[in-house]
Design an enzyme around this catalytic site. Sequence first.
Site, short mmCIF file in Angstrom:
data_model
loop_
_atom_site.label_atom_id
_atom_site.label_comp_id
_atom_site.label_asym_id
_atom_site.label_seq_id
_atom_site.Cartn_x
_atom_site.Cartn_y
_atom_site.Cartn_z
N GLY A 43 0.84 -1.19 0.00
CA GLY A 43 0.00 0.00 0.00
C GLY A 43 0.87 1.24 0.00
CD GLN A 48 3.47 5.82 2.63
OE1 GLN A 48 2.47 5.26 2.19
NE2 GLN A 48 4.47 5.15 3.19
CB CYS A 91 5.38 2.48 7.34
SG CYS A 91 4.89 3.98 6.48
CG LEU A 92 6.46 1.03 1.27
CD1 LEU A 92 5.90 1.23 -0.13
CD2 LEU A 92 7.54 -0.05 1.26
CG HIS A 133 -0.46 1.63 7.54
ND1 HIS A 133 0.52 1.21 8.43
CD2 HIS A 133 0.17 2.43 6.65
CE1 HIS A 133 1.67 1.76 8.08
NE2 HIS A 133 1.50 2.49 6.99
CD GLU A 134 -1.15 2.67 2.92
OE1 GLU A 134 -0.76 3.84 2.80
OE2 GLU A 134 -0.37 1.71 3.09
CG HIS A 137 0.34 7.03 5.49
ND1 HIS A 137 1.49 7.57 6.03
CD2 HIS A 137 0.60 5.71 5.30
CE1 HIS A 137 2.40 6.61 6.16
NE2 HIS A 137 1.89 5.48 5.73
ZN ZN Z 1 2.77 3.64 5.81
#
Ligand code: ZN
Length: 196
Positions: A43, A48, A91-92, A133-134, A137
């Site tokens: 995701g 991000q 998380c990226l 989670h997204e 963000h």
């Molecule tokens: Zn993340």
Amino acid sequence: MQIVQYPHPALRFKSVPIQEISLELRDIVRQMFELMYAAEGIGLAANQVALPYRLFILNLTGNKEEADQEHVFINPEIVKRKGTQEAEEGCLSFPKLYGKVRRAEEIVVEAFDLDGQGFELTVDDLASRAIQHETDHLDGRLFIDRLSEADQREVQPKVKDFETLFRRQQELGVIGTDQQLEAELRRLANAQGAPA
Ligand code: ZN
């Protein structure tokens, strides 16, 4: 476009709703999928990639070949939450940092797809976790905020390392100052809010 890492100000920026599904937006989404697959994620939120838009993408298989599993969530809202689940998340924007996060087990999410079609999904387990989670963000909230106090203490040194690295890149001029980055986020957010 690139995936930004903590503590880039975009990760704390509250995203603005998308007014129009333009060709530019479609291109952004395509690039986001490319970056997500390259980073081996499932995701990715627009924050991000330093874009302050209420948009995230998902492919729970993480496999580029399974394009039918790609989902785009535009202006998503979680309208129902039920039960709780706890599991490890990453998380990226925090490569190699993991921690246990408690989230709702089942959720109902409403969003628009890239064709501007509204849809509603009821999901549990990993899909539910990833969407929460997204969506976090988009509100400028990060998974490290949701760790237990003990786990927050445990990851603190790693979080500090991310901060040190980011500040060093700013000093070297590789990344803009917080002020510059924030000004750019505000500019993009205002442009999105303006009538087409
Ligand atoms: Zn993340």
